[in-house]
Design a protein around this motif. Structure first.
Motif, PDB file in Angstrom:
ATOM      1  N   GLU A 146      57.027 -60.539 -28.326  1.00 20.58           N
ATOM      2  CA  GLU A 146      58.152 -60.148 -27.500  1.00 20.58           C
ATOM      3  C   GLU A 146      58.276 -58.636 -27.623  1.00 20.58           C
ATOM      4  N   ILE A 147      58.616 -58.008 -28.799  1.00 23.11           N
ATOM      5  CA  ILE A 147      58.511 -56.564 -28.639  1.00 23.11           C
ATOM      6  C   ILE A 147      57.572 -55.848 -28.010  1.00 23.11           C
ATOM      7  N   ARG A 148      56.372 -56.266 -28.301  1.00 22.26           N
ATOM      8  CA  ARG A 148      55.288 -55.320 -27.645  1.00 22.26           C
ATOM      9  C   ARG A 148      55.330 -55.646 -25.904  1.00 22.26           C
ATOM     10  N   THR A 149      55.595 -56.895 -25.456  1.00 22.35           N
ATOM     11  CA  THR A 149      55.662 -57.089 -24.157  1.00 22.35           C
ATOM     12  C   THR A 149      56.865 -56.280 -23.617  1.00 22.35           C
ATOM     13  N   ARG A 150      58.113 -56.313 -24.190  1.00 24.55           N
ATOM     14  CA  ARG A 150      59.039 -55.339 -23.781  1.00 24.55           C
ATOM     15  C   ARG A 150      58.649 -53.534 -23.599  1.00 24.55           C
ATOM     16  N   LYS A 151      57.863 -53.410 -24.644  1.00 21.50           N
ATOM     17  CA  LYS A 151      57.327 -51.949 -24.594  1.00 21.50           C
ATOM     18  C   LYS A 151      56.195 -51.629 -23.390  1.00 21.50           C
ATOM     19  N   ILE A 152      55.362 -52.734 -23.265  1.00 23.01           N
ATOM     20  CA  ILE A 152      54.589 -52.545 -22.171  1.00 23.01           C
ATOM     21  C   ILE A 152      55.216 -52.533 -20.935  1.00 23.01           C
ATOM     22  N   LEU A 153      56.234 -53.481 -20.581  1.00 25.49           N
ATOM     23  CA  LEU A 153      56.875 -53.558 -19.268  1.00 25.49           C
ATOM     24  C   LEU A 153      57.644 -52.107 -19.023  1.00 25.49           C
ATOM     25  N   TRP A 154      57.938 -51.646 -20.066  1.00 22.36           N
ATOM     26  CA  TRP A 154      58.704 -50.289 -19.923  1.00 22.36           C
ATOM     27  C   TRP A 154      57.849 -49.150 -19.496  1.00 22.36           C
ATOM     28  N   GLU A 155      56.696 -49.209 -20.247  1.00 23.26           N
ATOM     29  CA  GLU A 155      55.581 -48.098 -20.008  1.00 23.26           C
ATOM     30  C   GLU A 155      55.209 -48.152 -18.489  1.00 23.26           C
ATOM     31  N   LEU A 156      55.047 -49.450 -18.057  1.00 22.00           N
ATOM     32  CA  LEU A 156      54.457 -49.864 -16.632  1.00 22.00           C
ATOM     33  C   LEU A 156      55.655 -49.332 -15.834  1.00 22.00           C
ATOM     34  N   SER A 157      57.036 -49.798 -16.069  1.00 25.42           N
ATOM     35  CA  SER A 157      58.342 -49.117 -15.242  1.00 25.42           C
ATOM     36  C   SER A 157      58.060 -47.639 -15.026  1.00 25.42           C
ATOM     37  N   GLN A 158      57.556 -46.940 -15.941  1.00 28.43           N
ATOM     38  CA  GLN A 158      57.496 -45.485 -15.941  1.00 28.43           C
ATOM     39  C   GLN A 158      56.236 -44.799 -15.320  1.00 28.43           C
ATOM     40  N   GLY A 159      55.481 -45.927 -14.855  1.00 25.13           N
ATOM     41  CA  GLY A 159      54.205 -45.414 -14.218  1.00 25.13           C
ATOM     42  C   GLY A 159      53.145 -45.199 -15.136  1.00 25.13           C
ATOM     43  N   ARG A 160      53.159 -45.718 -16.231  1.00 27.10           N
ATOM     44  CA  ARG A 160      51.940 -45.422 -17.243  1.00 27.10           C
ATOM     45  C   ARG A 160      51.460 -46.826 -17.624  1.00 27.10           C
ATOM     46  N   VAL A 161      50.192 -46.714 -17.807  1.00 25.35           N
ATOM     47  CA  VAL A 161      49.429 -47.859 -18.585  1.00 25.35           C
ATOM     48  C   VAL A 161      49.466 -47.502 -20.058  1.00 25.35           C
ATOM     49  N   PRO A 162      49.902 -48.475 -20.791  1.00 32.48           N
ATOM     50  CA  PRO A 162      49.923 -48.225 -22.343  1.00 32.48           C
ATOM     51  C   PRO A 162      48.632 -48.512 -22.743  1.00 32.48           C
ATOM     52  N   GLY A 163      48.507 -47.832 -23.875  1.00 29.70           N
ATOM     53  CA  GLY A 163      47.426 -47.805 -24.763  1.00 29.70           C
ATOM     54  C   GLY A 163      47.713 -48.669 -25.909  1.00 29.70           C
ATOM     55  N   ARG A 164      46.776 -48.866 -26.810  1.00 31.06           N
ATOM     56  CA  ARG A 164      46.562 -49.737 -28.052  1.00 31.06           C
ATOM     57  C   ARG A 164      47.318 -51.012 -28.057  1.00 31.06           C
ATOM     58  N   MET A 165      46.815 -51.784 -26.960  1.00 30.62           N
ATOM     59  CA  MET A 165      46.896 -53.219 -26.564  1.00 30.62           C
ATOM     60  C   MET A 165      46.049 -54.110 -27.246  1.00 30.62           C
ATOM     61  N   THR A 166      46.369 -55.323 -27.480  1.00 30.20           N
ATOM     62  CA  THR A 166      45.596 -56.587 -27.912  1.00 30.20           C
ATOM     63  C   THR A 166      44.723 -57.022 -26.686  1.00 30.20           C
ATOM     64  N   ALA A 167      43.798 -57.442 -26.949  1.00 28.46           N
ATOM     65  CA  ALA A 167      43.175 -58.146 -25.921  1.00 28.46           C
ATOM     66  C   ALA A 167      43.798 -59.086 -24.763  1.00 28.46           C
ATOM     67  N   GLU A 168      44.759 -59.883 -25.325  1.00 31.69           N
ATOM     68  CA  GLU A 168      45.700 -60.533 -24.671  1.00 31.69           C
ATOM     69  C   GLU A 168      46.594 -59.632 -23.731  1.00 31.69           C
ATOM     70  N   GLU A 169      46.990 -58.641 -24.439  1.00 26.90           N
ATOM     71  CA  GLU A 169      47.977 -57.679 -23.509  1.00 26.90           C
ATOM     72  C   GLU A 169      47.120 -56.828 -22.523  1.00 26.90           C
ATOM     73  N   GLU A 170      45.944 -56.701 -22.814  1.00 27.06           N
ATOM     74  CA  GLU A 170      44.879 -55.980 -21.692  1.00 27.06           C
ATOM     75  C   GLU A 170      44.858 -56.865 -20.619  1.00 27.06           C
ATOM     76  N   ARG A 171      44.495 -58.204 -20.844  1.00 28.65           N
ATOM     77  CA  ARG A 171      44.192 -59.065 -19.703  1.00 28.65           C
ATOM     78  C   ARG A 171      45.812 -59.261 -18.863  1.00 28.65           C
ATOM     79  N   LEU A 172      46.831 -59.121 -19.518  1.00 29.52           N
ATOM     80  CA  LEU A 172      47.945 -59.280 -18.696  1.00 29.52           C
ATOM     81  C   LEU A 172      48.153 -58.211 -17.868  1.00 29.52           C
ATOM     82  N   VAL A 173      47.909 -56.914 -18.480  1.00 24.83           N
ATOM     83  CA  VAL A 173      48.325 -55.647 -17.743  1.00 24.83           C
ATOM     84  C   VAL A 173      47.200 -55.378 -16.727  1.00 24.83           C
ATOM     85  N   GLY A 174      46.129 -55.616 -16.847  1.00 25.85           N
ATOM     86  CA  GLY A 174      44.949 -55.551 -16.124  1.00 25.85           C
ATOM     87  C   GLY A 174      44.978 -55.377 -14.839  1.00 25.85           C
ATOM     88  N   PRO A 175      45.641 -56.575 -13.932  1.00 26.24           N
ATOM     89  CA  PRO A 175      45.855 -56.561 -12.687  1.00 26.24           C
ATOM     90  C   PRO A 175      46.850 -55.606 -12.254  1.00 26.24           C
TER      91      PRO A 175
END
Length: 158
Positions: A63-92
């Protein structure tokens, strides 16, 4: 295993950005946990309690990591340091953000000199330039320059 998850959770709570996960994926963490639990001599009731704690920590981390990822994306950035599942979520989403016209590199353009007068042209980028007089120089996309050169209208300028 519980201590490793606790340290990961603590790191995520205390950081504004994603931390380096100790596992390449959440699946890897679950598999390691299951292997360790099978080898454990703990009574069943205690094993069940440990499972609950591990699942709760992993869900909180997710939950914490998903919130951070969504925040990064809302700032126009693609976050690094993601797990494989997070990469698949953010890829599209990353593909959509990177889609659209890409700036051409300088080496994608060629300078040509017109050998004959020529009317205005529309480049492959749908930009109208010209008309051109004999001897005029123009910086064109390489493909357009090649087409003009093949027709004997212009030559690449050294």
């Amino acid at each position: 295993m519980i201590e490793k998850l606790r340290l990961w959770l603590s790191a995520e709570v205390n950081s504004r950005f994603l931390t380096d996960p100790p596992y390449g994926s959440y699946a890897e963490a679950a598999e390691e946990f299951a292997r360790e639990l099978q080898r454990s001599p703990l009574p069943q009731a205690l094993q069940d309690r440990v499972k609950e704690q591990a699942a709760s920590m992993l869900l909180t981390i997710m939950e914490i990591r998903t919130r951070k990822i969504l925040w990064e994306l809302s700032q126009g950035r693609v976050p690094g340091r993601m797990t494989a599942e997070e990469e698949r979520l953010v890829g599209p989403i990353a593909k959509i953000k990177q889609a659209g016209p890409q700036r051409r590199r300088a080496q994608d353009y060629v300078v040509v000199q017109f050998l004959v007068p020529h009317p205005a042209i529309v480049t492959e980028e749908f930009v109208q330039i010209g008309p051109f007089a004999k001897g005029d120089l123009a910086k064109l996309p390489a493909r357009d320059a090649r087409d003009l050169e093949e027709r004997g209208v212009a030559r690449r300028f050294p």
